[in-house]
Enzyme design. Structure first.
Site, PDB file in Angstrom:
ATOM      1  CE  LYS A   1     -40.535 104.199  68.647  1.00 29.51           C
ATOM      2  NZ  LYS A   1     -39.801 105.465  68.794  1.00 29.51           N
TER       3      LYS A   1
ATOM      4  NE  ARG B   1     -30.584 106.498  74.181  1.00 29.77           N
ATOM      5  CZ  ARG B   1     -30.939 107.781  74.101  1.00 29.77           C
ATOM      6  NH1 ARG B   1     -30.606 108.630  75.043  1.00 29.77           N
ATOM      7  NH2 ARG B   1     -31.621 108.211  73.050  1.00 29.77           N
TER       8      ARG B   1
END
Length: 504
Positions: free
Chosen positions: A280, A354
């Site tokens: 990130k 996920r």
């Protein structure tokens, strides 16, 4: 912070240091006041109604009486009356900060039970503070006031009922603080193992059964989602399963079909998310300590359900991992076989939540869930779609979706139903594996939910996915919350369990 209810109106309480009077237009939430307080209070209220004074909390001083705070119900758009009462509680404690509050007397004779519950809830939320890392733990000037005791004045209500309400909200407030503390702790101080240890402690104190699977057991049993995400970190992943059964055992045996509901809360618990190899940007990366907010809410909600002794079977599955770049990190393009046999190409290592939830959903099916709610700070796309104040709700079962939405309304937590649009499923198709873990730039929150739907157990009655990326953690004041963790949606989860228990 102590609290008690009295059915009378003893305005001569010598021990009271402050009183708070709430009003909305011509509606008063208090009864007859002694002179000269009555004259001053009515004067301030009338001046605010006539716009001669700015609307807002007004602190009045008297020579021979305690200080009096007059608070109008704020007309804030987007909040219902009960949520505005929670906001009143926050405003009052903010105005009174820095004062030594021995006893805060809060008349609410003109309110109903919902309004009383909202006030108590708001006070509990607003009194929270996280000062674990402060060198000086004395009351910070920025923190809201924290009264030693709050006395609620109520007429025409059941004293026993009000007392029970206070007891229940004390349990909820305690568990909400646990949730917020967990999310506020820095990532290095809350690794997957340390989170699991806290879960063990909470399980013991709340009478919950608990199973903790660490990396060797995860590998043996094939929980590859957690292992794939966690293998770049020196802190191995964990899968924690906690169980509570509040059903009457006799009723369960005699009417098994009517008592077989099993709500399972599956929480994303990425204790820190750097993004892995798909790292990130550095700006605001510190906020990624909150990427375990789903697991924190699931754990604390289960503790609250146990404290409230709700007559329902409820479990929590915590998917705990740390997503770091390292020598062993999963690489973009790597393929793993999920617990249900489907192969997944990892297109982006920052779409890791996920992946670990695939294991949590499998576990929910293995322990025979009838209703599943997975909750995760999953996508930035949901914030771009509906903003930071609302969670995305993905649920194909309309009845269960309504239960969640109505539960949120009771708690002042907003959920917006989002489509599980099958047309976008092809965005996840891959030429080598069965599917990849991320779709196109558009519809990111929907494709994330569609990914999870592929792993929702087929033997469950209802599955819902909550994308809580917006309201779970804030960096500026919001409603009655100070910056940091909000505990969203812990209180709604408890209310969902309460409603399912009534239906059993």
């Amino acid at each position: 912070m102590g609290n008690r209810v009295t059915e009378t109106c003893p305005f001569d309480l010598a021990t009271a240091s402050h009183w708070v009077f709430l009003y909305q237009g011509n509606k008063r939430y208090f009864e007859a006041l002694p002179q000269p307080i009555a004259a001053r209070v009515n004067e301030v209220i009338q001046a605010q109604i006539e716009k001669k004074l700015p609307e807002g909390p007004e602190l009045c001083h008297f020579d021979n009486y305690p200080e009096v705070l007059i608070v109008p119900l704020p007309q804030k758009k987007g909040l219902d009356e009960n949520d505005r009462i929670r906001l009143v509680a926050s405003q009052a404690l903010q105005v009174l900060k820095g004062r030594a509050l021995k006893s805060l007397v809060w008349p609410l004779q003109g309110g109903n039970e919902k309004e009383f519950a909202s006030l108590v809830d708001g006070l509990g939320i607003s009194a929270y503070r996280f000062d674990n890392y402060k060198s000086d733990k004395k009351q910070d000037k920025k923190n809201p006031a924290n009264p030693e005791e709050i006395i609620f004045l109520r007429n025409g209500t059941s004293h026993a009922s009000d007392t029970q309400l206070l007891t229940d909200f004390a349990s909820l407030s305690e568990c909400l603080s646990i949730c917020r503390d967990l999310v506020n702790i820095p990532g290095s101080d809350l690794t997957p193992q340390k989170f699991a240890e806290r879960a063990i402690t909470l399980a013991k104190s709340n009478g919950l059964k608990i199973t903790v699977r660490e990396d060797k057991q995860l590998s043996k049993e094939g929980f590859t989602g957690l292992l794939t995400v966690g293998k770049g970190s020196s802190h191995p992943p964990c899968l924690v399963t906690l169980r509570y059964d509040g059903r009457d055992k006799k009723d369960t045996k005699e009417n098994k079909a009517d008592h077989n509901k099993h709500l399972v809360l599956v929480g994303k618990g990425v204790t820190f998310d750097t993004g892995g190899i798909s790292i990130k940007p550095s700006a605001a990366m510190w906020e990624m300590k909150c990427d375990m907010a789903g697991a924190a809410a699931a754990l604390s909600a289960l503790c609250a359900i146990a404290k409230l002794k709700l007559p329902l079977q409820v479990s929590a599955v915590l998917c705990l991992a740390e997503n770091r770049p390292g020598n062993g990190s999963v690489l973009p393009g790597d393929i793993f076989t999920a617990k249900n046999g489907k192969t997944v190409m990892v297109d982006n290592t920052d779409a890791e939540g996920r992946l670990i939830l695939t294991d949590g959903l499998w576990e929910a099916g293995a322990i025979e869930a009838t209703h599943i709610i997975d909750l995760a700070t999953l996508t930035g796309a949901i914030i771009r779609a509906i903003g930071p104040s609302i969670a995305g709700l993905f649920c194909a079962n309309e009845t269960f979706s309504q239960v969640i939405q109505e539960s949120g309304k009771v708690c002042g937590e907003k959920f917006w139903p989002m489509p599980l649009e099958e047309e976008y499923r092809e965005y996840l198709d891959d030429s080598v594996a069965d599917m990849k873990n991320i779709g196109k730039a558009e519809a990111g929150a929907i494709t994330a939910a569609l990914f999870l739907q592929e792993f929702a157990p087929s033997n469950t009655q209802a599955w819902a996915h909550l994308d809580i990326a917006g309201p779970a953690f804030i960096t500026s004041n919001w409603k009655y919350f100070t910056p940091g963790a909000t505990g969203f949606p812990m209180r709604s989860l408890v209310e969902v369990a309460r409603r399912l228990a009534k239906e059993s």
